[in-house]
Design a protein around this motif. Structure first.
Motif, PDB file in Angstrom:
ATOM      1  N   TYR A 403      -7.795 -67.996 -16.452  1.00 59.03           N
ATOM      2  CA  TYR A 403      -8.009 -67.224 -15.225  1.00 59.03           C
ATOM      3  C   TYR A 403      -6.660 -67.001 -14.554  1.00 59.03           C
ATOM      4  CZ  TYR A 403      -9.363 -66.080 -10.434  1.00 59.03           C
ATOM      5  OH  TYR A 403      -9.482 -65.477  -9.202  1.00 59.03           O
ATOM      6  N   LEU A 404      -6.367 -65.753 -14.220  1.00 59.07           N
ATOM      7  CA  LEU A 404      -5.089 -65.393 -13.622  1.00 59.07           C
ATOM      8  C   LEU A 404      -5.306 -64.918 -12.191  1.00 59.07           C
ATOM      9  CD1 LEU A 404      -3.604 -63.310 -16.607  1.00 59.07           C
ATOM     10  CD2 LEU A 404      -3.244 -65.741 -16.127  1.00 59.07           C
ATOM     11  N   GLU A 405      -4.458 -65.405 -11.292  1.00 63.22           N
ATOM     12  CA  GLU A 405      -4.469 -64.945  -9.904  1.00 63.22           C
ATOM     13  C   GLU A 405      -3.191 -64.160  -9.639  1.00 63.22           C
ATOM     14  OE1 GLU A 405      -6.682 -67.678  -6.906  1.00 63.22           O
ATOM     15  OE2 GLU A 405      -5.384 -68.985  -8.100  1.00 63.22           O
ATOM     16  N   GLY A 406      -3.348 -62.992  -9.099  1.00 62.84           N
ATOM     17  CA  GLY A 406      -2.205 -62.140  -8.824  1.00 62.84           C
ATOM     18  C   GLY A 406      -2.651 -60.697  -8.736  1.00 62.84           C
ATOM     19  N   LEU A 407      -1.862 -59.792  -9.322  1.00 62.02           N
ATOM     20  CA  LEU A 407      -2.206 -58.377  -9.279  1.00 62.02           C
ATOM     21  C   LEU A 407      -1.746 -57.700 -10.562  1.00 62.02           C
ATOM     22  CD1 LEU A 407       0.251 -56.496  -6.887  1.00 62.02           C
ATOM     23  CD2 LEU A 407       0.752 -58.652  -7.982  1.00 62.02           C
ATOM     24  N   SER A 408      -2.350 -56.567 -10.857  1.00 61.71           N
ATOM     25  CA  SER A 408      -1.959 -55.811 -12.044  1.00 61.71           C
ATOM     26  C   SER A 408      -0.643 -55.099 -11.782  1.00 61.71           C
ATOM     27  CB  SER A 408      -3.032 -54.785 -12.406  1.00 61.71           C
ATOM     28  OG  SER A 408      -3.076 -53.757 -11.420  1.00 61.71           O
ATOM     29  N   LEU A 409       0.031 -54.714 -12.853  1.00 59.81           N
ATOM     30  CA  LEU A 409       1.280 -53.971 -12.702  1.00 59.81           C
ATOM     31  C   LEU A 409       1.014 -52.636 -12.013  1.00 59.81           C
ATOM     32  CD1 LEU A 409       4.318 -53.743 -13.261  1.00 59.81           C
ATOM     33  CD2 LEU A 409       3.750 -52.739 -15.478  1.00 59.81           C
ATOM     34  N   ALA A 410      -0.158 -52.061 -12.240  1.00 54.48           N
ATOM     35  CA  ALA A 410      -0.502 -50.794 -11.574  1.00 54.48           C
ATOM     36  C   ALA A 410      -0.523 -50.987 -10.056  1.00 54.48           C
ATOM     37  CB  ALA A 410      -1.855 -50.288 -12.067  1.00 54.48           C
ATOM     38  N   TRP A 412       1.091 -53.377  -8.438  1.00 52.15           N
ATOM     39  CA  TRP A 412       2.479 -53.661  -8.030  1.00 52.15           C
ATOM     40  C   TRP A 412       3.262 -52.366  -7.870  1.00 52.15           C
ATOM     41  CZ3 TRP A 412       7.409 -52.708  -9.690  1.00 52.15           C
ATOM     42  CH2 TRP A 412       8.429 -53.501  -9.151  1.00 52.15           C
ATOM     43  N   MET A 413       3.072 -51.423  -8.800  1.00 53.92           N
ATOM     44  CA  MET A 413       3.788 -50.147  -8.743  1.00 53.92           C
ATOM     45  C   MET A 413       3.346 -49.320  -7.543  1.00 53.92           C
ATOM     46  SD  MET A 413       3.706 -49.350 -12.842  1.00 53.92           S
ATOM     47  CE  MET A 413       4.108 -47.621 -12.703  1.00 53.92           C
ATOM     48  N   ALA A 414       2.066 -49.434  -7.178  1.00 56.86           N
ATOM     49  CA  ALA A 414       1.585 -48.711  -5.996  1.00 56.86           C
ATOM     50  C   ALA A 414       2.231 -49.247  -4.726  1.00 56.86           C
ATOM     51  CB  ALA A 414       0.067 -48.822  -5.905  1.00 56.86           C
ATOM     52  N   GLN A 415       2.557 -50.541  -4.735  1.00 58.56           N
ATOM     53  CA  GLN A 415       3.197 -51.169  -3.569  1.00 58.56           C
ATOM     54  C   GLN A 415       4.713 -51.031  -3.584  1.00 58.56           C
ATOM     55  OE1 GLN A 415       1.902 -55.256  -3.429  1.00 58.56           O
ATOM     56  NE2 GLN A 415      -0.276 -54.714  -3.665  1.00 58.56           N
ATOM     57  N   HIS A 416       5.284 -50.731  -4.746  1.00 60.47           N
ATOM     58  CA  HIS A 416       6.750 -50.657  -4.885  1.00 60.47           C
ATOM     59  C   HIS A 416       7.132 -49.337  -5.545  1.00 60.47           C
ATOM     60  CE1 HIS A 416       5.759 -54.970  -4.757  1.00 60.47           C
ATOM     61  NE2 HIS A 416       6.948 -55.151  -4.193  1.00 60.47           N
ATOM     62  N   GLN A 417       6.976 -48.249  -4.814  1.00 52.09           N
ATOM     63  CA  GLN A 417       7.404 -46.961  -5.335  1.00 52.09           C
ATOM     64  C   GLN A 417       8.912 -46.985  -5.582  1.00 52.09           C
ATOM     65  OE1 GLN A 417       5.809 -44.044  -6.120  1.00 52.09           O
ATOM     66  NE2 GLN A 417       3.825 -45.057  -5.848  1.00 52.09           N
ATOM     67  N   ARG A 418       9.310 -46.636  -6.807  1.00 52.09           N
ATOM     68  CA  ARG A 418      10.720 -46.699  -7.187  1.00 52.09           C
ATOM     69  C   ARG A 418      11.288 -48.068  -6.833  1.00 52.09           C
ATOM     70  NH1 ARG A 418      12.502 -40.858  -4.609  1.00 52.09           N
ATOM     71  NH2 ARG A 418      10.974 -39.599  -5.724  1.00 52.09           N
ATOM     72  N   GLY A 419      10.704 -49.083  -7.469  1.00 55.82           N
ATOM     73  CA  GLY A 419      11.079 -50.466  -7.190  1.00 55.82           C
ATOM     74  C   GLY A 419      12.555 -50.725  -7.404  1.00 55.82           C
ATOM     75  N   PRO A 420      13.110 -51.730  -6.728  1.00 51.94           N
ATOM     76  CA  PRO A 420      14.511 -52.100  -6.908  1.00 51.94           C
ATOM     77  C   PRO A 420      14.811 -52.317  -8.385  1.00 51.94           C
ATOM     78  CG  PRO A 420      13.532 -53.324  -5.099  1.00 51.94           C
ATOM     79  CD  PRO A 420      12.414 -52.604  -5.764  1.00 51.94           C
ATOM     80  N   VAL A 421      15.934 -51.794  -8.831  1.00 56.12           N
ATOM     81  CA  VAL A 421      16.265 -51.826 -10.253  1.00 56.12           C
ATOM     82  C   VAL A 421      16.256 -53.252 -10.799  1.00 56.12           C
ATOM     83  CG1 VAL A 421      18.050 -51.323 -11.968  1.00 56.12           C
ATOM     84  CG2 VAL A 421      17.569 -49.676 -10.142  1.00 56.12           C
ATOM     85  N   GLU A 422      16.831 -54.209 -10.074  1.00 57.43           N
ATOM     86  CA  GLU A 422      16.891 -55.594 -10.554  1.00 57.43           C
ATOM     87  C   GLU A 422      15.499 -56.186 -10.703  1.00 57.43           C
ATOM     88  OE1 GLU A 422      19.290 -57.567 -11.680  1.00 57.43           O
ATOM     89  OE2 GLU A 422      20.604 -55.815 -11.619  1.00 57.43           O
ATOM     90  N   ASP A 423      14.617 -55.913  -9.753  1.00 54.02           N
ATOM     91  CA  ASP A 423      13.250 -56.425  -9.834  1.00 54.02           C
ATOM     92  C   ASP A 423      12.516 -55.821 -11.029  1.00 54.02           C
ATOM     93  OD1 ASP A 423      13.838 -57.800  -7.556  1.00 54.02           O
ATOM     94  OD2 ASP A 423      12.623 -56.560  -6.198  1.00 54.02           O
ATOM     95  N   LYS A 449      -0.254 -50.316 -20.908  1.00 55.09           N
ATOM     96  CA  LYS A 449      -0.278 -49.494 -19.701  1.00 55.09           C
ATOM     97  C   LYS A 449      -0.279 -50.449 -18.511  1.00 55.09           C
ATOM     98  CE  LYS A 449      -5.351 -49.137 -19.852  1.00 55.09           C
ATOM     99  NZ  LYS A 449      -6.503 -48.214 -19.915  1.00 55.09           N
ATOM    100  N   PRO A 450       0.043 -49.975 -17.315  1.00 51.20           N
ATOM    101  CA  PRO A 450       0.112 -50.868 -16.143  1.00 51.20           C
ATOM    102  C   PRO A 450      -1.173 -51.641 -15.869  1.00 51.20           C
ATOM    103  CG  PRO A 450       1.195 -48.784 -15.662  1.00 51.20           C
ATOM    104  CD  PRO A 450       0.553 -48.624 -17.003  1.00 51.20           C
ATOM    105  N   ASP A 451      -2.326 -51.063 -16.169  1.00 56.86           N
ATOM    106  CA  ASP A 451      -3.593 -51.770 -15.926  1.00 56.86           C
ATOM    107  C   ASP A 451      -3.783 -52.950 -16.871  1.00 56.86           C
ATOM    108  OD1 ASP A 451      -4.534 -50.310 -13.757  1.00 56.86           O
ATOM    109  OD2 ASP A 451      -5.364 -48.733 -15.040  1.00 56.86           O
ATOM    110  N   ASN A 452      -3.090 -52.958 -18.005  1.00 59.26           N
ATOM    111  CA  ASN A 452      -3.224 -54.042 -18.982  1.00 59.26           C
ATOM    112  C   ASN A 452      -2.058 -55.033 -18.914  1.00 59.26           C
ATOM    113  OD1 ASN A 452      -5.670 -53.224 -19.979  1.00 59.26           O
ATOM    114  ND2 ASN A 452      -4.816 -52.049 -21.673  1.00 59.26           N
ATOM    115  N   ILE A 453      -1.328 -54.982 -17.822  1.00 57.47           N
ATOM    116  CA  ILE A 453      -0.239 -55.933 -17.596  1.00 57.47           C
ATOM    117  C   ILE A 453      -0.474 -56.586 -16.243  1.00 57.47           C
ATOM    118  CG2 ILE A 453       2.251 -56.196 -17.305  1.00 57.47           C
ATOM    119  CD1 ILE A 453       2.556 -53.723 -19.132  1.00 57.47           C
TER     120      ILE A 453
END
Length: 624
Positions: A403-410, A412-423, A449-453
């Motif tokens: 069981y994983l607690e957190g969020l999908s990459l999709a 994360w990307m919605a919250q970090h448009q053009r995320g910092p390069v290092e991150d 795809k982002p939904d599977n990460i």
């Protein structure tokens, strides 16, 4: 499965005329426990496909007129899961007489190949498993031979092997031992001798194990038919018996043995070597005979009955129970599957995936669902979700993951448009490690795809969902089921997969590069037109937009790596994801700009221009 080998790996060197003590010294028996492979013993590990391949086999080896037997032979016929995933192995080897370690080299090559081949991952193809083992084995023999001044007098031997898996035979060959196939009265030599003749009596090997640090092995895949006979011999046999004589003996053998047994095969090999001895063979004499008696061609109803041995659980709601697990949350429900958060009586929280009752009579769907769990048990990486139901007795068809607690990459990307390069780079490195874990098992994810990460609360990236995976080793196993090619999401799928071409790890690399571009640019590459491409011409019309045009924080050298990884033609991409991530995270050295003279850049244009100028000048002078 009937075999006088009694499911053992037998590497047997018979030395007729030697005393008992010497014979015991040179006989090598390898039981299945010697392979270093622990087999699963629970129902959850079983493949949803079975291998009803049956052969009868026999072998015989004799020192002949020589003082020592330098030949080695070995056959292993496993049972159960190993028969399906790895198949049956037959190996014959002849130690080179001019090499001081020839006898030891042949014994080592046979025993170690059999043991190490069965220790390779079950998901690997026969070609990958065998060539990896042979490469290591060859370098080991070559290293042992370096104690001699002349490497050709070290540990050198011929090597010929057949791996029978499902409905195919895989041939591997180096040297002048031979493999023949006898089918419907016709004898075909399927190997070629790697030797060169100096005169009528002398020839030299041009290829063998231990001869050089690099080994080139002939590989061929052959279709099997019931009734096929495969004969492996060393040169002590086939140098004195012609192909015509071998064909005649095999024809008589098949006529006299309507029902072929292991004992009959062994008796034939002994007769063959005895005849070669009578024909004045002066070398060691070894032969193996394998008869194909049954192929895995089960009826579709039989396969479905096996697949449907466990019932489908119905769609469930919070509070319902299945075995020792209570549903505490519904994560996902679709036409194809359901995913729940569950808790057992010990308070352990897990994720449960169940198949959809819409596919209760679809054998191919059930097979693929069962393979998801099979794959998950074999991928071991911190960055791939773990399947955790190894020893669970189940009353229905489902599997459990951590069981994983957190969020999908999709998300994360919605919250970090053009995320910092290092991150972004830190996340991409973890994703690449997970992808590499699949590729090490010769398995393609095919739906990256982002939904599977998933990104846990601790910042650990996990690749999830094995529903579209392609396993090379499993794809070699014949089944009457019509397997559907499950395509990933069109926005992230490589052109070769969309077009139905053969794909390799570079297909996952393309999907990975699409994700990387989207994380950096805040939008998909090719202006989001990838999903609209259905033909090759559509892909050629795509226009790549440099990522730094939408995100100025991305350096140009990173964009160069992205553009290469997103090449429409797979051969233009990086070799693998590791090479891509290295290019993406390593600043490229600036090349010094030099001005190339026009005559070197375009010599034809240069002389055309000069000619025009001279013509004009000549006309001018004539007018003056």
């Amino acid at each position: 499965m009937q075999s006088h080998l009694k499911n053992q790996a037998l590497s047997h060197i018979t030395n007729k005329g030697h005393d008992k003590e010497t014979d015991v010294e040179q006989d090598i028996i390898l039981s299945s426990s010697d392979t270093g492979l622990t087999l699963p013993n629970n129902k959850q590990e079983q493949l949803p496909i079975s291998g009803a391949l049956e052969v009868h086999a026999g072998q015989y080896s004799d020192k002949g007129r020589k003082s020592e037997n330098e030949d080695a032979i070995g056959i292993k016929i496993p049972t159960g899961l190993m028969l399906t995933t790895k198949g049956i192995v037959s190996v014959i080897s002849d130690g080179v007489s001019a090499a001081e370690g020839g006898a030891k080299a042949s014994a080592i090559s046979v025993s170690n190949f059999i043991a190490d081949y069965y220790s390779t991952p079950e998901s690997w193809s026969v070609l990958t498993s065998s060539t990896r083992v042979l490469t290591a084995l060859n370098r080991w023999l070559y290293g042992l031979g370096q104690d001699y001044r002349d490497a050709r007098k070290g540990y050198v031997c011929t090597f010929s092997a057949l791996v029978f898996k499902s409905c195919s035979a895989h041939m591997l060959h180096a040297g002048d031992s031979r493999i023949y196939r006898f089918r419907q009265g016709e004898l075909v030599k399927i190997t070629r001798d790697h030797s060169t003749s100096v005169n009528e009596y002398t020839s030299y090997l041009t290829r063998a194990l231990g001869m050089d640090v690099n080994l080139e092995v002939d590989y061929k895949q052959l279709n099997l038919e019931v009734g096929d006979l495969y004969l492996l011999t060393t040169d002590g046999v086939h140098d004195v018996l012609t192909d015509h004589e071998l064909k005649k003996m095999l024809a008589v053998f098949q006529e006299n043995n309507i029902t072929i047994s292991d004992q009959a095969c062994e008796h034939f090999c002994q007769q063959l070597t005895d005849k070669a001895f009578k024909f004045d063979s002066k070398d060691n004499l070894s032969a193996q005979l394998i008869s194909v008696s049954q192929l895995p061609t089960q009826a579709i109803d039989d396969v479905y009955h096996k697949l449907a041995s466990r019932p489908f659980p119905p769609p469930m709601e919070v509070g319902m129970r299945l075995d020792d697990y209570e549903i505490i949350k519904v994560i996902h429900q679709s036409q194809r599957s359901q995913v729940y958060v569950v808790k057992n009586s010990q308070g352990e929280v897990r994720c449960m995936k169940t198949p959809s009752v819409n596919y209760i009579d679809d054998g191919a769907y059930i097979e693929r669902f069962m393979l998801e769990s099979w794959i998950g048990h074999r991928i071991n990486s911190q960055h791939v979700v773990k399947v955790v139901d190894h020893h669970l007795n189940k009353s229905a068809l489902y599997y459990l993951t951590e069981y994983l607690e957190g969020l999908s990459l999709a998300d994360w990307m919605a919250q970090h448009q053009r995320g910092p390069v290092e991150d972004v780079l830190q996340l991409l490195k973890q994703i690449e490690t997970g992808i590499r874990a699949f590729h090490r098992k010769e398995t393609l994810h095919q739906d990256l795809k982002p939904d599977n990460i998933f990104i846990t609360r601790e910042g650990v990236v996990k690749i999830i969902d094995f529903g579209a995976c392609h396993i090379k080793g499993i794809a070699e196993i014949t089944t009457p089921l019509k397997r559907d090619q499950i395509l990933g999401t069109a926005d992230y799928t490589s052109p070769e997969v969309i077009l139905g071409y053969q794909a390799d790890g570079r297909a996952d690399l393309f999907s990975f590069a699409v994700i990387a571009y989207e994380m950096l640019a805040g939008e998909q590459p090719f202006k989001g037109q990838l999903a609209k491409c259905h033909q090759h011409s559509d892909f050629l019309k795509l226009n790549y937009v440099p990522v730094f045009k939408t995100n100025p924080m991305v350096p140009e050298w990173m964009d160069t790596a992205l553009e290469k990884a997103l090449s429409i033609e797979p051969s233009f991409r990086f070799v693998d994801t590791n090479e891509f991530i290295h290019a993406l995270t390593t600043p490229a050295k600036a090349e010094p700009k030099t001005t190339i003279p026009f005559i070197e850049r375009n010599p034809v244009k240069f002389w055309q221009t000069v000619s025009v100028i001279l013509l004009i000048w000549s006309l001018y002078l004539s007018l003056v």
